[in-house]
Design a protein around this motif. Structure first.
Motif, PDB file in Angstrom:
ATOM      1  N   MET A 145     -23.036 -20.463  -9.512  1.00  0.00           N
ATOM      2  CA  MET A 145     -22.237 -19.986  -8.379  1.00  0.00           C
ATOM      3  C   MET A 145     -22.969 -18.859  -7.657  1.00  0.00           C
ATOM      4  O   MET A 145     -23.680 -18.055  -8.262  1.00  0.00           O
ATOM      5  N   ALA A 146     -22.798 -18.791  -6.343  1.00  0.00           N
ATOM      6  CA  ALA A 146     -23.353 -17.691  -5.554  1.00  0.00           C
ATOM      7  C   ALA A 146     -22.497 -16.452  -5.786  1.00  0.00           C
ATOM      8  O   ALA A 146     -21.357 -16.385  -5.330  1.00  0.00           O
ATOM      9  N   ILE A 147     -23.046 -15.472  -6.510  1.00  0.00           N
ATOM     10  CA  ILE A 147     -22.317 -14.267  -6.898  1.00  0.00           C
ATOM     11  C   ILE A 147     -22.857 -13.065  -6.131  1.00  0.00           C
ATOM     12  O   ILE A 147     -24.073 -12.858  -6.048  1.00  0.00           O
ATOM     13  N   SER A 148     -21.939 -12.265  -5.587  1.00  0.00           N
ATOM     14  CA  SER A 148     -22.300 -10.991  -4.965  1.00  0.00           C
ATOM     15  C   SER A 148     -21.739  -9.859  -5.812  1.00  0.00           C
ATOM     16  O   SER A 148     -20.576  -9.915  -6.240  1.00  0.00           O
ATOM     17  N   ILE A 149     -22.561  -8.849  -6.035  1.00  0.00           N
ATOM     18  CA  ILE A 149     -22.167  -7.694  -6.845  1.00  0.00           C
ATOM     19  C   ILE A 149     -22.412  -6.443  -6.023  1.00  0.00           C
ATOM     20  O   ILE A 149     -23.533  -6.218  -5.535  1.00  0.00           O
ATOM     21  N   LEU A 200     -26.684 -11.775  -5.850  1.00  0.00           N
ATOM     22  CA  LEU A 200     -26.989 -10.825  -4.781  1.00  0.00           C
ATOM     23  C   LEU A 200     -26.382  -9.479  -5.188  1.00  0.00           C
ATOM     24  O   LEU A 200     -25.164  -9.359  -5.338  1.00  0.00           O
ATOM     25  N   PHE A 201     -27.245  -8.481  -5.376  1.00  0.00           N
ATOM     26  CA  PHE A 201     -26.796  -7.192  -5.907  1.00  0.00           C
ATOM     27  C   PHE A 201     -27.113  -6.089  -4.907  1.00  0.00           C
ATOM     28  O   PHE A 201     -28.267  -5.916  -4.491  1.00  0.00           O
ATOM     29  N   VAL A 202     -26.064  -5.335  -4.503  1.00  0.00           N
ATOM     30  CA  VAL A 202     -26.229  -4.257  -3.528  1.00  0.00           C
ATOM     31  C   VAL A 202     -25.701  -2.961  -4.135  1.00  0.00           C
ATOM     32  O   VAL A 202     -24.489  -2.739  -4.212  1.00  0.00           O
ATOM     33  N   PRO A 203     -26.598  -2.069  -4.602  1.00  0.00           N
ATOM     34  CA  PRO A 203     -26.177  -0.793  -5.190  1.00  0.00           C
ATOM     35  C   PRO A 203     -26.095   0.313  -4.145  1.00  0.00           C
ATOM     36  O   PRO A 203     -26.667   0.212  -3.050  1.00  0.00           O
ATOM     37  N   SER A 204     -25.382   1.364  -4.492  1.00  0.00           N
ATOM     38  CA  SER A 204     -25.275   2.528  -3.610  1.00  0.00           C
ATOM     39  C   SER A 204     -25.046   3.776  -4.451  1.00  0.00           C
ATOM     40  O   SER A 204     -24.702   3.696  -5.630  1.00  0.00           O
ATOM     41  N   VAL A 205     -25.253   4.930  -3.820  1.00  0.00           N
ATOM     42  CA  VAL A 205     -25.063   6.218  -4.482  1.00  0.00           C
ATOM     43  C   VAL A 205     -24.125   7.068  -3.643  1.00  0.00           C
ATOM     44  O   VAL A 205     -24.277   7.155  -2.412  1.00  0.00           O
ATOM     45  N   GLY A 206     -23.150   7.684  -4.293  1.00  0.00           N
ATOM     46  CA  GLY A 206     -22.241   8.589  -3.609  1.00  0.00           C
ATOM     47  C   GLY A 206     -22.572  10.036  -3.918  1.00  0.00           C
ATOM     48  O   GLY A 206     -23.292  10.343  -4.868  1.00  0.00           O
ATOM     49  N   HIS A 207     -22.025  10.929  -3.129  1.00  0.00           N
ATOM     50  CA  HIS A 207     -22.295  12.362  -3.285  1.00  0.00           C
ATOM     51  C   HIS A 207     -21.363  12.950  -4.349  1.00  0.00           C
ATOM     52  O   HIS A 207     -20.525  13.809  -4.082  1.00  0.00           O
ATOM     53  N   LEU A 218     -14.508 -12.679  -5.696  1.00  0.00           N
ATOM     54  CA  LEU A 218     -14.529 -14.104  -5.989  1.00  0.00           C
ATOM     55  C   LEU A 218     -13.481 -14.835  -5.148  1.00  0.00           C
ATOM     56  O   LEU A 218     -12.379 -14.321  -4.940  1.00  0.00           O
ATOM     57  N   HIS A 219     -13.826 -16.042  -4.693  1.00  0.00           N
ATOM     58  CA  HIS A 219     -12.854 -16.963  -4.103  1.00  0.00           C
ATOM     59  C   HIS A 219     -12.351 -17.855  -5.229  1.00  0.00           C
ATOM     60  O   HIS A 219     -13.127 -18.604  -5.835  1.00  0.00           O
ATOM     61  N   LEU A 220     -11.075 -17.796  -5.519  1.00  0.00           N
ATOM     62  CA  LEU A 220     -10.539 -18.576  -6.628  1.00  0.00           C
ATOM     63  C   LEU A 220     -10.745 -20.078  -6.439  1.00  0.00           C
ATOM     64  O   LEU A 220     -10.918 -20.822  -7.414  1.00  0.00           O
ATOM     65  N   ASP A 221     -10.766 -20.542  -5.180  1.00  0.00           N
ATOM     66  CA  ASP A 221     -10.925 -21.983  -4.952  1.00  0.00           C
ATOM     67  C   ASP A 221     -12.371 -22.447  -5.113  1.00  0.00           C
ATOM     68  O   ASP A 221     -12.664 -23.632  -4.973  1.00  0.00           O
TER      69      ASP A 221
END
Length: 313
Positions: A145-149, A200-207, A218-221
């Protein structure tokens, strides 16, 4: 009288090393240290390794590989090689190394107990794998499955340069990074979540110093069979019911990333829009707790056959 096992932290002056050293006070072990002026002296480090039952490597990837080479030479010379727990990225998908996420499967604690070499998980993968692996194992999330994180972390996970930049006046409030989409944690997430398709993994940093949220929409269908958010939550609850460190919690409309700062626990949630068949899975943890030093203490206790002195914060 039974002698307490000896632990040497190679790189104990770093953020993760300091966290592990502090937490080791809860275990019945002895900490072996070298003179601070000789911390980078190969001879002093080799002597400390040879005198220890377990060596914890809190080093950059290449330095960890060099340290493992030193331990290999100890064994080749007829010495007793210590067990190794590596906190870098170097060995998290390497053959011959056991992945140090005790909650991964029912038999993972035993595998860690028997292992000579264990890789401590990354902070982002800890959350992503905890959410995805049970659903892949259950046949709910297809492995291809195409997973985005998406994830946000406190700035202490970014090393000295990022910490200094964030703690100066005017440090950036939010930083999206890894936009070449080749973050070093992707292979680890893919392998241990058992995904055949690269996520597909997109990290970020907060202050903020400490804390983390990892989220997976996720799309359940698009799942392998018809399920609800309650079904997904039930699968997660079944996987982690016996864990003292991982809990499945009620969904909340708002989550703050730093709520578990200072804790070694992790909270998992399933947030659902039943009308549109959408869910968002979230994992909240401390990037320096369950995401680093706290996980290391779990692994050290298993590898040495000792019991933690207190329950996780």
């Amino acid at each position: 009288m039974i002698q307490e096992p000896i632990v040497f932290i190679d790189g104990e002056a770093g953020t993760t090393g300091l966290g592990i050293r502090e937490r080791l006070m809860s275990l019945p072990v002895r900490i072996h240290s070298v003179d601070p002026t000789r911390r980078k002296d190969p001879e002093a480090r080799a002597e400390a390794m040879a005198a220890s039952d377990l060596v914890v490597l809190c080093l950059p990837d290449e330095a960890s590989r060099e340290a493992v080479g030193m331990i290999d030479r100890i064994a080749a010379g007829g010495g007793r090689a210590p067990k190794i727990l590596d906190a870098s990225t170097a060995f998290r998908t390497a053959p011959g190394w056991v992945y140090g996420f005790p909650e991964l499967t029912a038999d993972q604690p035993e595998a860690i107990m028997q292992a000579e070499r264990v890789s401590n998980p990354g902070c982002y993968p800890t959350g992503a794998v905890a959410l995805l692996r049970p659903l892949v194992d259950a046949g709910i999330v297809p492995a291809d499955m195409a997973i985005s994180i998406n994830a946000v972390s406190g700035y202490t996970g970014g090393g000295r340069t990022m910490i200094e930049a964030q703690e100066r006046d005017g440090g950036p409030p939010f930083l999206l990074y890894g936009l070449n989409l080749s973050h070093k944690h992707v292979p680890e997430i893919r392998e241990h979540a058992r995904l055949t398709r690269r996520p597909l993994f997109v990290p970020s940093v907060g202050h903020f110093p400490r804390g983390m949220i990892v989220s997976v929409p996720l799309h359940l269908d698009q799942l392998s069979r018809r399920v609800t958010g309650a079904d997904l939550r039930g699968i997660l609850e079944e996987r982690y019911v016996a864990s003292a460190f991982v809990s499945v919690c009620e969904a909340e409309p708002v989550l703050t990333a730093d709520a578990l700062a200072g804790s070694d626990r992790m909270e998992l949630r399933v947030h659902e829009d039943a009308h549109h068949h959408h869910v968002v899975l979230t994992a909240r943890l401390d990037n320096l707790g369950k995401g680093a030093s706290g996980a290391a203490i779990q692994n050290i206790a298993l590898m040495l056959g000792v019991s933690p002195g207190k329950a996780p914060l």
